[in-house]
Design an enzyme around this catalytic site. Structure first.
Site, short mmCIF file in Angstrom:
data_model
loop_
_atom_site.label_atom_id
_atom_site.label_comp_id
_atom_site.label_asym_id
_atom_site.label_seq_id
_atom_site.Cartn_x
_atom_site.Cartn_y
_atom_site.Cartn_z
N LYS A 78 0.85 -1.19 0.00
CA LYS A 78 0.00 0.00 0.00
C LYS A 78 0.89 1.24 0.00
CE LYS A 78 -3.91 2.01 2.61
NZ LYS A 78 -4.79 1.88 3.79
N SER A 157 -9.88 2.21 2.91
CA SER A 157 -8.98 2.86 2.00
C SER A 157 -8.00 1.93 1.28
CB SER A 157 -8.17 3.90 2.78
OG SER A 157 -7.33 3.26 3.73
N SER A 181 -10.17 0.05 7.26
CA SER A 181 -9.60 0.07 5.91
C SER A 181 -8.92 -1.21 5.44
CB SER A 181 -8.59 1.21 5.78
OG SER A 181 -9.29 2.39 5.51
N1 GLN Z 1 -13.32 4.69 6.11
C1 GLN Z 1 -12.69 5.18 7.30
C2 GLN Z 1 -12.28 6.61 7.10
O1 GLN Z 1 -12.52 7.12 6.08
C3 GLN Z 1 -11.55 4.30 7.68
C4 GLN Z 1 -10.31 4.61 6.97
C5 GLN Z 1 -9.15 3.79 7.42
O2 GLN Z 1 -9.32 2.83 8.15
N2 GLN Z 1 -7.97 4.22 7.00
O3 GLN Z 1 -11.73 7.20 7.98
#
Ligand code: GLN
Length: 491
Positions: A78, A157, A181
């Protein structure tokens, strides 16, 4: 050997040792798969030279019979992990051209165990999002397709990671999880992923989003592969003050599939009004599978669940606004300096041009909740509620060993379906943020398909540091679910 990319990581490892194929052949098959899959936009940077060099080193070691645990396994990374000499952007324009001079601890550990890197994976900008629509470098497309061939989001994400693993571009990838995420994109694409206990994997060298929540973890096609990768990624790191100084068990050895003597809690507050009947049904099915594997099912209550989303969307933006203050055009990445302007003009122009809309929204929310006059009402209150949410779990552990819930309230959706409505997007995280706020290990396993043939995941949450228990429960469910669906290739 075109089907090398269909092997799981464990099959690759065993096949390499049995000399069924070479690491070079394995890496070349994956490099070709990555190139052929550019329409998915999963990779921001391709690094075939890294994967091939690791493969050659692995072949040399294998010939001498001294291969390391991940020798010759090509992975996706990532683009939130700093990789020495390879551009790292967090999918933001503000870091375009940033080439770290150092390696994150997690990637360094994976490479030290013999893995190679196929490239850097696209994500939601600064890991903020649930659909991979906030990347400055374009949406990642899921290899799964909806009704009439509609393109779908891969979750977020870690959407580059989920898309790449599901599309067989790599057997495993790194993800990060601040509020879901790893787990939500895993559920959306029919793969497995685990967020370990906060502090299990070092955060050093990972671009910070919300430091008290951020955790790295693996995403792979099955639970065993997650167990193998997590072992390599975990461990104490003096460079991260929140890193836990505890032994890392052999997670793969813990996969017995038996849940005898385990009490699995079903949190009643996770039964949401309006949740699709298929998700409710899969959850009940998960209970039955757990029972078949020897578990006892108990109902538990996590009374503050309802406050988890609003709490998360105060704490995470607050920490983000502080962490992202460093992107000002001075030290690295983008600099926009209007002619004749002051230093402040440069900060403002750089940040206005460099950050995407969702990142700006979070910085504004975060700055607001931390500002004098509002700090007590929002940030301090959120911290107190966070403590209550963590206490809910502690109380639940009096009557159960693990918790079983759905991973997400829906299957993958179409592009644009929620991107104009931040609240609808944030609701995706309803089942994943409570365990993030409490710092607990949690994983998603592919458990079934909805009526449209799209993957659905089940989530297992465990006690602090019980990744082994979480993985083993995931393994039991995975075996029972026998999830074999895979996306049909269209790219
Ligand atoms: N969807 C969540 C956010 O937008 C989680 C994102 C994440 O875990 N990096 O914050």
């Amino acid at each position: 050997m075109s089907n090398l990319t269909d092997l799981t990581l464990a099959q690759m490892r065993d096949g390499l040792r049995a000399k069924s194929f070479s690491a070079r052949e394995l890496a070349e098959a994956h490099v070709a798969a990555v190139e052929a899959a550019r329409p998915l936009n999963a990779f921001l940077v391709e690094t075939p030279e890294h994967a091939l060099a690791a493969a050659d080193a692995a072949d040399a070691a294998l010939a001498k019979g001294e291969a390391k645990p991940l020798a010759g396994i090509p992975l996706g990374i990532k683009d939130l992990f700093c990789t020495q000499g390879v551009q790292t952007t967090a999918a933001s324009k503000i870091l375009e051209g940033f080439v770290p001079q150092y390696e994150s601890t997690v990637t360094a550990k994976l490479f030290a165990d013999g893995a190679g890197m196929l490239g850097k994976l696209n994500l939601d900008q600064f890991a903020m999002g649930s659909s991979n629509e906030t990347s400055a470098y374009g949406n990642v497309i899921s290899p799964w397709r909806g009704e009439g061939g509609a393109q779908l989001v891969p979750g977020g994400s870690s959407g580059g990671s989920s898309s790449a693993v599901a599309a067989r571009l790599c057997a495993g990838a790194t993800g990060t999880d601040t509020g879901g995420s790893i787990r939500q994109p895993a559920a959306f694409t029919g793969i497995a992923g685990i967020k370990p206990t906060y502090g299990r994997c070092s955060r050093w060298g990972i671009v910070a989003f919300a430091s008290s929540l951020d955790q790295a973890g693996p995403m792979a096609r099955d639970v065993r592969d997650c167990a193998i990768l997590l072992k390599s990624m975990s461990g104490f790191d003096p460079k991260d003050t929140t890193s836990l100084q505890v032994d890392v068990p052999d997670y793969e050895a813990a996969l017995t599939g038996s849940l005898k003597g385990k009490r699995i809690g079903i949190p009643k507050e996770y039964r949401l009004d309006g949740m699709p009947a298929e998700i409710e049904a899969l959850w009940r099915q998960g209970e039955a599978w757990a029972k078949d594997a020897g578990a006892e099912i108990v109902e538990v209550s996590l009374p503050h669940t309802h406050y988890a989303l609003p709490t998360y969307y105060i704490v995470a933006p607050a920490e983000a606004s502080s962490n992202l203050a460093r992107y000002d055009g001075v030290r690295y990445g983008l600099r926009v300096a209007p002619e004749g302007g002051s230093l402040i003009d440069m900060y403002e122009a750089t940040r206005a041009a460099g950050f995407g809309a969702e990142v700006k929204r979070r910085i504004m929310i975060g700055t607001y909740v931390l500002s004098a006059g509002y700090y007590d009402a929002y940030y301090l209150k959120a911290q107190k509620v966070r403590a209550l949410i963590a206490r809910d779990f502690e109380q639940a552990w009096q009557s159960c060993d693990l918790l079983l819930t759905p991973t997400a309230p829906s299957a993958a959706f179409a592009f644009g379906a929620k991107s104009d409505d931040p609240i609808a997007m944030y609701l995706n995280d309803v089942f994943t943020v409570p365990s993030s706020l409490a710092g607990l290990p949690a994983m998603s396993v592919p458990a079934g398909l909805d009526a449209g043939g799209l993957p659905l995941g089940l989530q297992i949450i465990g006690k602090p540091l019980d990744e082994a228990g979480v993985l083993n429960a995931g393994y039991a469910l995975e075996r029972a679910a026998n999830f074999t669906a895979k996306p049909e290739r269209w790219w």
